[in-house]
Each structure stands twice: as structure tokens, then as C-alpha cells.
Design a protein around this motif. Structure first.
Motif, PDB file in Angstrom:
ATOM      1  N   GLN A  61     -13.690  -4.877   1.196  1.00  0.00           N
ATOM      2  CA  GLN A  61     -12.418  -4.186   0.956  1.00  0.00           C
ATOM      3  C   GLN A  61     -11.490  -5.147   0.227  1.00  0.00           C
ATOM      4  O   GLN A  61     -11.013  -6.117   0.811  1.00  0.00           O
ATOM      5  CB  GLN A  61     -11.776  -3.784   2.295  1.00  0.00           C
ATOM      6  CG  GLN A  61     -10.449  -3.051   2.152  1.00  0.00           C
ATOM      7  CD  GLN A  61     -10.650  -1.678   1.577  1.00  0.00           C
ATOM      8  OE1 GLN A  61     -11.185  -0.816   2.223  1.00  0.00           O
ATOM      9  NE2 GLN A  61     -10.233  -1.488   0.323  1.00  0.00           N
ATOM     10  N   ASN A  62     -11.264  -4.879  -1.051  1.00  0.00           N
ATOM     11  CA  ASN A  62     -10.354  -5.788  -1.759  1.00  0.00           C
ATOM     12  C   ASN A  62      -9.113  -5.063  -2.268  1.00  0.00           C
ATOM     13  O   ASN A  62      -8.928  -3.884  -2.013  1.00  0.00           O
ATOM     14  CB  ASN A  62     -11.094  -6.536  -2.884  1.00  0.00           C
ATOM     15  CG  ASN A  62     -11.604  -5.613  -3.965  1.00  0.00           C
ATOM     16  OD1 ASN A  62     -11.463  -4.402  -3.855  1.00  0.00           O
ATOM     17  ND2 ASN A  62     -12.183  -6.180  -4.991  1.00  0.00           N
ATOM     18  N   THR A  63      -8.281  -5.784  -2.892  1.00  0.00           N
ATOM     19  CA  THR A  63      -7.118  -5.319  -3.685  1.00  0.00           C
ATOM     20  C   THR A  63      -5.988  -4.558  -2.954  1.00  0.00           C
ATOM     21  O   THR A  63      -4.889  -5.057  -2.909  1.00  0.00           O
ATOM     22  CB  THR A  63      -7.578  -4.483  -4.891  1.00  0.00           C
ATOM     23  OG1 THR A  63      -8.154  -3.281  -4.477  1.00  0.00           O
ATOM     24  CG2 THR A  63      -8.542  -5.263  -5.763  1.00  0.00           C
ATOM     25  N   ILE A  64      -6.206  -3.362  -2.424  1.00  0.00           N
ATOM     26  CA  ILE A  64      -5.079  -2.636  -1.817  1.00  0.00           C
ATOM     27  C   ILE A  64      -5.215  -2.560  -0.292  1.00  0.00           C
ATOM     28  O   ILE A  64      -4.902  -1.553   0.343  1.00  0.00           O
ATOM     29  CB  ILE A  64      -4.892  -1.213  -2.413  1.00  0.00           C
ATOM     30  CG1 ILE A  64      -6.206  -0.407  -2.339  1.00  0.00           C
ATOM     31  CG2 ILE A  64      -4.367  -1.283  -3.833  1.00  0.00           C
ATOM     32  CD1 ILE A  64      -5.993   1.088  -2.521  1.00  0.00           C
ATOM     33  N   ARG A  65      -5.635  -3.689   0.283  1.00  0.00           N
ATOM     34  CA  ARG A  65      -5.850  -3.761   1.733  1.00  0.00           C
ATOM     35  C   ARG A  65      -4.609  -3.362   2.515  1.00  0.00           C
ATOM     36  O   ARG A  65      -4.668  -2.657   3.507  1.00  0.00           O
ATOM     37  CB  ARG A  65      -6.213  -5.190   2.116  1.00  0.00           C
ATOM     38  CG  ARG A  65      -7.532  -5.623   1.592  1.00  0.00           C
ATOM     39  CD  ARG A  65      -7.666  -7.135   1.701  1.00  0.00           C
ATOM     40  NE  ARG A  65      -7.446  -7.776   0.429  1.00  0.00           N
ATOM     41  CZ  ARG A  65      -7.338  -9.089   0.258  1.00  0.00           C
ATOM     42  NH1 ARG A  65      -7.397  -9.896   1.306  1.00  0.00           N
ATOM     43  NH2 ARG A  65      -7.153  -9.599  -0.940  1.00  0.00           N
ATOM     44  N   GLN A  67      -1.962  -1.526   1.568  1.00  0.00           N
ATOM     45  CA  GLN A  67      -1.616  -0.100   1.441  1.00  0.00           C
ATOM     46  C   GLN A  67      -2.488   0.726   2.385  1.00  0.00           C
ATOM     47  O   GLN A  67      -2.006   1.678   3.011  1.00  0.00           O
ATOM     48  CB  GLN A  67      -1.821   0.368  -0.010  1.00  0.00           C
ATOM     49  CG  GLN A  67      -0.745  -0.103  -0.984  1.00  0.00           C
ATOM     50  CD  GLN A  67      -0.991  -1.507  -1.521  1.00  0.00           C
ATOM     51  OE1 GLN A  67      -1.838  -2.238  -1.017  1.00  0.00           O
ATOM     52  NE2 GLN A  67      -0.248  -1.903  -2.533  1.00  0.00           N
ATOM     53  N   ILE A  68      -3.769   0.383   2.451  1.00  0.00           N
ATOM     54  CA  ILE A  68      -4.707   1.136   3.285  1.00  0.00           C
ATOM     55  C   ILE A  68      -4.378   0.946   4.773  1.00  0.00           C
ATOM     56  O   ILE A  68      -4.240   1.914   5.524  1.00  0.00           O
ATOM     57  CB  ILE A  68      -6.159   0.704   2.979  1.00  0.00           C
ATOM     58  CG1 ILE A  68      -6.543   1.166   1.560  1.00  0.00           C
ATOM     59  CG2 ILE A  68      -7.124   1.262   4.017  1.00  0.00           C
ATOM     60  CD1 ILE A  68      -7.835   0.573   1.024  1.00  0.00           C
ATOM     61  N   ILE A  80       4.469  -2.177  -1.535  1.00  0.00           N
ATOM     62  CA  ILE A  80       3.607  -2.956  -0.632  1.00  0.00           C
ATOM     63  C   ILE A  80       2.870  -3.985  -1.492  1.00  0.00           C
ATOM     64  O   ILE A  80       2.338  -3.651  -2.552  1.00  0.00           O
ATOM     65  CB  ILE A  80       2.601  -2.047   0.110  1.00  0.00           C
ATOM     66  CG1 ILE A  80       3.350  -1.085   1.046  1.00  0.00           C
ATOM     67  CG2 ILE A  80       1.594  -2.888   0.906  1.00  0.00           C
ATOM     68  CD1 ILE A  80       2.470  -0.065   1.758  1.00  0.00           C
ATOM     69  N   VAL A  81       2.868  -5.225  -1.036  1.00  0.00           N
ATOM     70  CA  VAL A  81       2.274  -6.315  -1.815  1.00  0.00           C
ATOM     71  C   VAL A  81       1.277  -7.075  -0.941  1.00  0.00           C
ATOM     72  O   VAL A  81       1.586  -7.414   0.209  1.00  0.00           O
ATOM     73  CB  VAL A  81       3.362  -7.295  -2.313  1.00  0.00           C
ATOM     74  CG1 VAL A  81       2.736  -8.423  -3.129  1.00  0.00           C
ATOM     75  CG2 VAL A  81       4.421  -6.559  -3.128  1.00  0.00           C
ATOM     76  N   ASN A  82       0.110  -7.345  -1.493  1.00  0.00           N
ATOM     77  CA  ASN A  82      -0.917  -8.112  -0.790  1.00  0.00           C
ATOM     78  C   ASN A  82      -0.847  -9.578  -1.196  1.00  0.00           C
ATOM     79  O   ASN A  82      -0.904  -9.899  -2.382  1.00  0.00           O
ATOM     80  CB  ASN A  82      -2.292  -7.542  -1.121  1.00  0.00           C
ATOM     81  CG  ASN A  82      -2.414  -6.118  -0.627  1.00  0.00           C
ATOM     82  OD1 ASN A  82      -2.550  -5.886   0.567  1.00  0.00           O
ATOM     83  ND2 ASN A  82      -2.309  -5.158  -1.534  1.00  0.00           N
TER      84      ASN A  82
END
Lengths: 408, 408
Positions: A61-65, A67-68, A80-82
Motif C-alpha cells: 500500500q503506497n502513496t495515499i495511505r 487518505q485511505i 491530507i499529506v503523507n
């Protein structure tokens, strides 16, 4: 002069082997706790930062962890920022949220760190994820450094970081005369604190001798001197001064400094230029106070040696004097400047993306006087050091954060 | 009113299959270019943000990617933060740097996005990294959405995102009467622009018929309507108003808006609440201007359908009217509001972490009048839409940024 930012809500899950939990469930649980503590709802949150380091390599699971996971916790629609800065991700995320509040972008923000690291069936990926915290295209550089400072080349079946810390510990012993017993004393001190933390992964007290007799990991460390692999989450709700007046939260804690730095190409024995020391100096400057004014300390003790190193970096005592001060009980609960009353990473656990936020959770709880058996009496100023990754001769990123009880 | 932030330096590598390059070498190259363009040195940079999404899953390099790559480029010691927001990572990183400048943390900051995605020997990991941009624990949710809006279940051997876009394109055709020929016209328009961009991955012009006759990917898309897999980097140097006066850079471009949002649980056919539209509305509000005042547009065209969707979201025309406006030449170079003069993702390429910064590179170069054969005459206001990941019914994160030529 930077505008003040306040922590008005805190949350933390139990740290440990949370087999029945996921990043989503841990995030929902800790978000609900932090929002409730702040007396706000998910609808009040104007932006969120999410700290996680393991989902890409362990779960795909990458990138928009963020948000999810946060959607599952009822936070959606907002920015929302990772954020990733290795073990310093949580505090780095806090700094990003502080900047957004100071910039006037938002007034109320959520920062969540969540990590699921315990996958007994994926030991190889877990090891690879740790190794990914160094320059994977320059493994030789890491090995050269270990040998240059007098360490042993990495063994099989343990994290490269343990070998790095062990080499640094040996160099410190050589330079300052610190001893394996000092590290054991630190570990015993920390585990003694962790025993009183109901959210800690391990709550077993160790005598100095028991630490020394524990399973050897890499000389000079035994298992009780090394942080475990952990699952867990922690969160804080931050706000501006104006928003704080609206919310009227009497338990609010002020963040007086948050200094993030990256590694330099310093000489490997020049401890004065250590990233932890540079970050501490910058944080003291931002907060306008010095080491003697600090009441409660959380350092990033991935090993007991790190505790010693960071006590020195934070200016709590002269290099080489940690052992003496330990024996005097200065860094123990009830002592002059308790270090890691939470049990630190050693006992509390180390879910990487959550660790920096869990340190702030502890400091806030301490300043609010909510820590029960591990309470540091009269704590008004807390400091946290959160360091991550390894690059060159030290951590790739380190954050030092100072929090203060708001004067009534 | 948010404090103004300026772009004083830009850099971009050639996008494409860069077999001999690494994340380090691409980062060094683009950092040097951006610093030189700003007339500053690596020593002047007070903080940096790094955007990358693929190193953990494709190279095993996680957590302190920016510190490692930037050290290679001569940037060390300062705060460095790693940002991930899927394909919107680059613009999200810019927003973090803007916040830091507005907060008074720093006056001069570097933002770099670098991606190495072309690994012919790791096709499975490359596909997994794309799939990781959706909720990997809710694959069924993605499939259900595709079917609900009239799409086909995913095929083997192509990115899930192509299937998602194809389903959305079909839903749009059903609702608004758009046609496959419209998408082909968009692709022909974009590739026609890319032909003039010396840094673009593909520089081949296509007629509408040639686009339609290209290799089918997933109905209604042919290969020429889909973005390729690319390597590349892009960077910007940002500063405060005060710093700009010191630097005296006449080519500076003002960022008048940068609006980041995350997905909502909106109804899947409620296009008025599309994340791209919400972000655009917010950006126009921040900048104090409207769609008619925009001279040059860069949208995140992972497929030709995305171009259509985002032209509508940005309010450049009514839903369903893009085809007509295309046939009138409005969105072509020389037309009223040229879209993707850079060649967009379709022709220029799509190295995920660099894409949002490459859009800003193009807009700045356009506003500075440096685009040669692809120059939009008299461009004073530019807008970029950068969307990433998929969650629920749309992108997980979308940023809309507006830049303006500084009045002399």
C-alpha cells in the motif's frame, strides 16, 4: 518569532503485537481518541498529516495511505499529506502541520502516525524495510563506517541498525570510558518506567544484572537493550492560538520549539556536530530556554546506547558523565530529570511512524499530570528527540521538540 | 490573506526511459539546474522537500529517500521532508514548502520530485506499485465502482488505473454524449504540443485518425491516449517576498493559489462535487480570479479522458462541451486557452513524483516566455491540476495551483 501552536488533543493505542488490527483500525481508534480528547469532531478537522513508513514494503500500500486510513476514521475531503522521515516521521509530520497553522492555511489540524510492523510470515520484508532506512545503493559505505569506528560487520538475522548502534556504542566506550554496565543501567531504568505504562508493549522490570544476562543480540547489547518490533498508533490535534481561545481547552500544551535537521558530512568523532546536538541547540534557541529548565525527557532509544547519546546531545550532562548521573538516579522517576518515563522505545515499543507522536503523547500527558504511577511531579517543560534512518555517520533526520505547560 | 510565495528557479530533466540514470543522478542534475536558474547555491537552501513514490516498492529504498538523493546533490544539514501523495506528490510538496515559508520557518526552499519507474526486469513490482495507489485491502470496492459506472472488469497486463479511467470515460460518454473521437482529438492536440518540447518523452505528432488506429489498451482508449511509464525529475526553488527583493530575480513567478484536497464520499455521478472541481474552486478563491482569466493550463492527463474531465473541473467550459471547443481549436497552441502545451503526461511522460513539479516548470517557463515553438503568446496566468491515487469514486488527492507573472 514563530507563531505559537498548541496541542489540544492526544491519543495513543496500546503498542505491541496487534495481530487483529490493521493500519485502518489502529488509525480509526487513535483518531477517535485524539478528537474526543480535544473535544472536537472529525468535521472540525481542517487538514491532516499521516505518518507511516512500512505499508509500501510490507503491505503493497503506497502513496495515499493517509487518505485511505483516515477515510476509515471519518476524515475526508480536507487536505491530507503523507509524510516519511524514517523513525522521525511522526515529529516531522507535526512540524508540517505547525507550518500550515502558522501560515494561516488552517486553524485546527490532526496528525496521526500508524504503523503495522508485526508480520511473522514476512520476516524478510520486515528486515528489508529496516535496511531501506539506510542508502541501499551504498551498503559498502555503511559497512566501512561500522568498521572505521571499531564495530563488527553485520551478522545474519538482525537489523542492520542494531549493528550500527553497537558500533557507535563501542566507539563511545573507547572515547569516553562508558561501559556495558552503563547501557544495562539505562535499560533497567527505562524498563522500570515502562512497567507503569499501561499502553507499553513490555511491562517487565529488569535489574541491571538481568539486563546483562538477557539474550545477547550484538556486543555490547542484550535483548533488553534493544527496541522490539511493534504495531501501534498515536495522534495529536493541533491548533492556533486564536482557535485555542475558541475551544477553551484548559489542558492545552504549547509547542515552543520543533527543530528538524538532516545529517551532515561531519567528522565521525566530532560529537559536537552530531545531528541530535545541532537539533537540540536549535530547539533550545527557538524555545528560549536551556537544558536545565527541562523537567521531563523522551529520547529515541532504539537501543540503550541511543539514550546515552541523546542525553548528551540534549545537553543534560557532559559526554562521558551519563553513567555517573544514572547511578545518582538523576534520570529515573523521582530523580532530577527523568528520561523516558513512558518506558521509551525499549519497553513501550517502536511502531516507527507512530513513535514521534507517542513521545508527544507522553510529554503532554506528563504536563497535564495524567500519568499516575509514572508521573513526573510538577512537570512544566518537556523535550523529545526523535531521530530516523542512517546516512553518513548518523541519523538521516532528527527532530527535537519542546513543549510547555500553558500558564494558567 | 496568505503571504505570497514566489518561484525563483526551475529545473527539469529530460523525461523518458533513462536507463543510465538513478534517483540520485536525476536529483543532482535537476537540483543543479534549479539552483543555477535561481542564481543561488546549495548553501543558500534552508530546507528541502522531496517527492517520490516508487523507491520503496521498486528499489527497497524507503523513509529517507530525499536526504540520500539530495546529499548527493550537495544539500545536507537542513530540514528535509519526504512527501507522498501519489501522482499529486510534487504539488503537495510545494504546498508544504509554501507553508514553511509563510510560517516564517525559512525564506528560501527547494522542492524536488524524482522518479525512476522504468525497470523492464521488474514488471510485476511496477504493476504492484501502481495498484498500491488504490486501497489494496478493498480491491472489491474498486471493481464494484468500475462495474457500477458501466466499465469493464480489469484485464491482465495493464494498470488498474487505465481500467478506472476507461470506466469513467464510458460513464461520461453515457451522461454527456462525449465520444471516443473526442478523446482522440484531445490526444492528437496534446501530442501535437509535445512535439515541440525538447524534454518530452515522445515527440511524435498524431492525427485524430492515427490516435484511433493506435494499439488498443482498454476501450475506449488506444495507446496514444494513455500516459507512458517514465523516469525523470523536476524541481523548483521557492522564496518569500522579502527574499525575492534581496535576490532581485526579474523572472520570478508568483504562486497565487495552491489548493490541496482529498476525496469525499460523494455520489459517483455528482460531478459538481468532483475533487478536481472542489480544488479548482478553492484555488480560484485563493487567487481572486476565475477561469476566464487563465491563459495557460496544465492538467494531469494520465489518459485523454482525464484532460476532458479536468477541463470541465477547472471551469474552462460546461460539461459535455469539451469536444466542441476542441474542434474550434480553443485548447490548442494558438487557441484561446491552450491545454497541456508541454505535451502533458501523454507525450511529456509521467514520472509520478516529478509530474506535479514538471507542470509548474512548464507554467513558469510559459510565463517567462521561454517556450519557443510551444510558447503561449502573452501568458500571464497559469493553472495546474495534479491529481493522484484513487479512493472511493475519484482521485485520493488533488492539488490545483495558480501562478501569475509578476507585474514589472
Amino acid at each position: 518569532m514563530l507563531a505559537p501552536v498548541y496541542i489540544v488533543g492526544i491519543g495513543m493505542t496500546h503498542f505491541g503485537k496487534r495481530f487483529d488490527e490493521s493500519v485502518k483500525s489502529l488509525t480509526a481508534s487513535v483518531t477517535n481518541a485524539a478528537l474526543a480528547d480535544a473535544g472536537v469532531t472529525s468535521q472540525d478537522i481542517q487538514a491532516a498529516w499521516f505518518s507511516n513508513t512500512r505499508q509500501p514494503m510490507l503491505e503493497g500500500q503506497n502513496t495515499i495511505r493517509g487518505q485511505i486510513a483516515l477515510k476509515h476514521a471519518g476524515i475526508e475531503g480536507v487536505p491530507i499529506v503523507n509524510i516519511e522521515n524514517a523513525c522521525a516521521s511522526g515529529s516531522t509530520a507535526v512540524l508540517q502541520a505547525m507550518n500550515a497553522i502558522r501560515a494561516g492555511m488552517v486553524e485546527l489540524a490532526l496528525v496521526v502516525g500508524t504503523e503495522k510492523m508485526v508480520f511473522p510470515d514476512r520476516q524478510e520484508q520486515v528486515a528489508a524495510a529496516f535496511a531501506g532506512g539506510t542508502d541501499i545503493h551504498d551498503r559498502q559505505g555503511v559497512l566501512d563506517y561500522i568498521v572505521e569506528i571499531g564495530g563488527e560487520l553485520p551478522g545474519v538475522g538482525r537489523s542492520l541498525f542494531m549493528d550500527l548502534y553497537a558500533a557507535q556504542a563501542k566507539a563511545h566506550m573507547q572515547t569516553f570510558g562508558s561501559t556495558q554496565e552503563d547501557f544495562a543501567r539505562i535499560a533497567a531504568n527505562t524498563h522500570g518506567h515502562g512497567k507503569h505504562n499501561p499502553k507499553a508493549q513490555y511491562r517487565t522490570a529488569f535489574s541491571v544484572q538481568q539486563v546483562l544476562n538477557d539474550k545477547p543480540i550484538v556486543d555490547p547489547f542484550t535483548r533488553a537493550m534493544c527496541a522490539p518490533v511493534s504495531d501501534g498508533a498515536a495522534a495529536v490535534v493541533l491548533c492556533s492560538e486564536e482557535k485555542l481561545k475558541q475551544l477553551g481547552r484548559s489542558k492545552a500544551v504549547k509547542i515552543s520549539a520543533c527543530a528538524l535537521l538532516s545529517t551532515t558530512s561531519r567528522d565521525k568523532f566530532d560529537y559536537q556536530q552530531h545531528i541530535g546536538r545541532r537539533a537540540a541547540n536549535l530547539a533550545y534557541e527557538q524555545a528560549g530556554l536551556g537544558p536545565t529548565e527541562v523537567d521531563v525527557i523522551e529520547v529515541h532509544d532504539a537501543t540503550a546506547y541511543a539514550t546515552m547519546q541523546q542525553i548528551e546531545n540534549l545537553g543534560l550532562c557532559e559526554p562521558g558523565n551519563v553513567g555517573e548521573r544514572l547511578r545518582a538516579g538523576d534520570f529515573a522517576l523521582g530523580g532530577h530529570q527523568p528520561v523516558n518515563p513512558s518506558g521509551g522505545l525499549l519497553a513501550k515499543g517502536h511502531p516507527v511512524g507512530a513513535t514521534g507522536l507517542a513521545q508527544l503523547y507522553e510529554l503532554c500527558a506528563q504536563l497535564r499530570g495524567e500519568c499516575g504511577a509514572r508521573q513526573v511531579a510538577g512537570a512544566r517543560v518537556g523535550i523529545a528527540e526523535n531521530g530516523g534512518g542512517f546516512l553518513g555517520v548518523e541519523e538521516g533526520a532528527t527532530t527535537v521538540t519542546i513543549v510547555e505547560k500553558v500558564k494558567a
